[in-house]
Design an enzyme around this catalytic site. Structure first.
Site, PDB file in Angstrom:
ATOM      1  CG  MET A 142      -1.813  -1.107   1.050  1.00 37.23           C
ATOM      2  SD  MET A 142      -2.859  -1.125  -0.287  1.00 37.23           S
ATOM      3  CE  MET A 142      -4.223   0.566   0.109  1.00 37.23           C
ATOM      4  NE  ARG A 143       6.787   2.212   2.156  1.00 34.93           N
ATOM      5  CZ  ARG A 143       7.462   1.053   2.448  1.00 34.93           C
ATOM      6  NH1 ARG A 143       7.667  -0.172   1.633  1.00 34.93           N
ATOM      7  NH2 ARG A 143       7.716   0.536   3.946  1.00 34.93           N
ATOM      8  CB  ALA A 144       2.388   2.250  -4.567  1.00 37.11           C
TER       9      ALA A 144
END
Length: 667
Positions: free
Chosen positions: A275-277
């Site tokens: 989910m970092r993107a």
């Protein structure tokens, strides 16, 4: 001190400047990685950013730049509850050189105070100096692994934890990470790349006008740095003021649910990990809106943010051709760019009619190219059409007939390459000098993990192990350090090697399924060499000669392309292949005597052209090697095993190439 080149005077490089300005507005984005060929002003632009960063308020006398409004309760210089006053400092831009030592990065025992006062005190390192500022790493892809680990820990936790030389300290280390690199010199670890919020690829302008303007401004700056900077001072003040205004507006910017949904659909279409993107794209889009003076994020903000934040986050084969990430991203943006539409009514025709993907036969409409911005219906370039192979008039050794007539071309395409697998780790036994940082063979090194200390062995320029030196002096009952007490640190790590592939492309390998297996094995070894930062080379032999299809290089993508184009047929000049390998290795030893070679011979051992290959093996004496035996069938001659014995090499059947590590003997 020389006046830095003004940020606003840089010609072009719009994406790079935008990315750096966005991270200056919102450091939470996570930093910038700049990729580009040499001589493209990467370092110049990054260093110019320092003049635009706003000043920061710090607790007076704090070496760790604590914020007076929220001081770090665990600061080694604290507590700061009774601190009076505020100091204003320019936000730091700290440079971490590739050759930095571990104690310089994280800090170490303060030797001066230890010797003078007998007290154990901590001397901060570069991570502490970069707190609340920027940490710049030039050639970040060449950073040793143990320093990469330190950066990853600090970037993940926002704190540095130091346990060394009898010192145990924790301190805040939140910084904007900026790195530059030349892709020709290899790729950094994926874990490090993932910590960069934005990635920008730069190149030199291809038009004469911009190139001339770059030279004109550079010459003017070198002739009079202060005068040149003065001419751009107004533009610099405008940019610095705009950063301050955007930072003030940032908390007021809202991200509508429709745009948040668009971000999620783009990330799903691009097949990113985790989910970092999504979070980075959202932060970058908010910063873009603030930079433009808006309080609501728009679709254009999301698209521009995605182009900066996503290209390095797709799960990909490390040997994909250049440009593949950008093509996939544009496809994802086009797929997720439109607002979601209501589902169409169910179609009674189960076969379906024409869709957005094209006509039922999968081809482009009207027999022409698909109507897409990238020119392709799938977002991927069509595979290149290989040139036809010219027959040599002889039947292939597997019984394939020659071309139908004199001068006729054999239209058989090269065998395809299968999916790569994880191969055994081939290493050179013994310890090298560690001249080339990598992950293949064990080596002593000037940098790396410290595993002990010893008396100097006579070489100059060794790294002293200070605690061991002090203990040696104390053991003699002396309060002064003398030459006899000196101890050097023992560093161990791994080094990169030259991996030279010698691949049999003769008719004995021409059975299509068999050659597919061989190509897949070589592709797997190429990927392994890429991940271990080796230089690679490739020699093939067929007909009456051997060809160096890939001189030693760090460009592994070229090796993959050469492998895909590899054709088979003709006789088997195995001796010629080995002789060429000996010549390449000898040349590389003269050029770089400290890089140890590893020879990988992929053959069934048959030699139907030229001299006996065993007469050539003495030229390869002292070279670590492995022979991958491709012989198959119920009747086996064992020629590859005999070749391995003559080379003092490890012998490995092709079907046993994937498994645990194997250590190669050296002569």
């Amino acid at each position: 001190m020389t006046t830095p080149y003004p940020f606003s005077a840089v010609v072009g490089l719009d994406e790079l400047r935008r990315a750096l300005l966005l991270t200056a507005v919102s450091p939470a984005i996570g930093g910038v990685l700049v990729r580009g060929e040499k001589g493209t002003a990467k370092s110049t632009v990054v260093r110019a950013l320092a003049a635009l960063l706003p000043e920061i308020a710090v607790v007076p006398g704090c070496r760790f730049a604590c914020d007076p409004a929220a001081p770090d309760p665990g600061c080694p210089d604290g507590p700061h509850a009774d601190a009076a006053g505020v100091d204003l400092r320019r936000a730091p831009l700290v440079e971490l050189p590739v050759g930095a030592t571990e104690d310089r990065v994280v800090g170490t025992l303060d030797i001066q105070r230890a010797l003078a006062d007998g007290t154990k005190a901590y001397e901060p390192g570069l991570l502490a100096a970069a707190h609340r500022g920027a940490l710049y790493v030039d050639e970040v892809n060449l950073l040793p692994d143990h320093l990469v680990d330190l950066l990853l820990d600090a970037a993940a936790m926002g704190r540095a934890h130091v346990e060394r030389d009898g010192v145990s300290v924790k301190h805040a280390a939140r910084f904007l990470l900026v790195g530059t690199m030349n892709p020709e010199e290899g790729e950094p670890r994926p874990q490090l790349v993932d910590r960069f919020g934005l990635v920008v690829t730069v190149s030199a302008p291809r038009d004469a006008g911009p190139r001339a303007e770059v030279v004109r401004r550079r010459l003017a700056y070198e002739a009079d740095p202060d005068g040149f900077a003065a001419r751009w001072a107004a533009d610099e003040r405008d940019l610095a003021g705009r950063i301050v205004a955007a930072r003030a507006l940032l908390p007021s910017v809202t991200l509508p649910d429709a745009e948040l949904d668009r971000i999620a659909r783009i990330c799903i279409a691009y097949a990113v990990d985790g989910m970092r993107a999504d979070i980075v794209v959202a932060r970058a889009a908010i910063a873009l809106a603030a930079w433009h003076g808006r309080t609501v994020v728009t679709g254009d903000d999301v698209r521009d943010a995605a182009r900066l934040a996503l290209p390095h986050r797709r799960r990909r084969d490390p040997l994909d051709p250049p440009g593949a990430d950008e093509e996939k991203l544009e496809e994802a943006l086009n797929e997720a760019g439109a607002d979601p539409e209501p589902e169409p009514p169910a179609d009674d025709d189960p076969s379906g009619g024409p869709s957005d993907d094209g006509p039922p036969d999968g081809g482009p409409p009207d027999g022409g190219p698909a109507d897409r911005p990238d020119g392709g219906g799938t977002g991927e370039p069509p595979p290149p059409t290989p040139p036809p192979a010219v027959g040599n008039g002889d039947a292939a050794e597997d019984g394939t007939p020659p071309p139908a007539g004199p001068g006729r071309e054999q239209k058989v395409p090269p065998a395809p390459v299968g999916a790569a697998f994880r191969p055994r780790t081939l290493t050179v036994a013994g310890r090298g000098e560690g001249a080339h940082a990598g992950r293949r063979s064990p080596a002593f090194a000037r940098r790396g993990r410290v595993v002990g200390a010893r008396a100097p062995i006579g070489r100059r320029g060794f790294a002293p192990h200070l605690p061991a030196t002090l203990r040696a002096a104390a053991g003699r009952g002396s309060r002064t350090v003398e030459a006899v007490d000196l101890r050097e640190a023992v560093h161990v790590g791994r080094e990169a090697n030259l991996v030279l592939f010698v691949v049999d492309a003769s008719g004995s390998m021409a059975a299509r399924q068999r050659m597919r297996t061989v190509k897949t094995a070589v592709l797997s070894l190429l990927r392994d060499a890429y991940q271990r930062r080796d230089r690679i080379g490739m020699i093939t032999f067929r007909g009456g000669e051997a060809s160096t299809v890939l001189p030693p290089t760090s460009s592994h993508e070229v090796g993959v392309a050469r492998l895909a184009e590899l054709r088979t047929g003709g006789r088997t000049p195995l001796a010629a292949g080995l002789r060429s390998a000996a010549g390449v290795i000898a040349s590389e030893r003269r050029r770089d005597p400290r890089r140890r070679p590893l020879l990988v011979v992929v053959t069934d051992g048959r030699a139907t052209s030229g001299p006996d290959p065993l007469t050539v093996t003495p030229a390869l004496a002292g070279t670590s090697a492995v022979v991958v035996d491709c012989e198959s069938g119920p009747v086996r001659l064992g020629l590859a095993r005999r070749l391995a014995a003559a080379l003092a090499a490890d012998w490995m059947p092709l079907d046993r190439l994937s498994a645990s590590a194997i250590s190669l003997r050296t002569v």
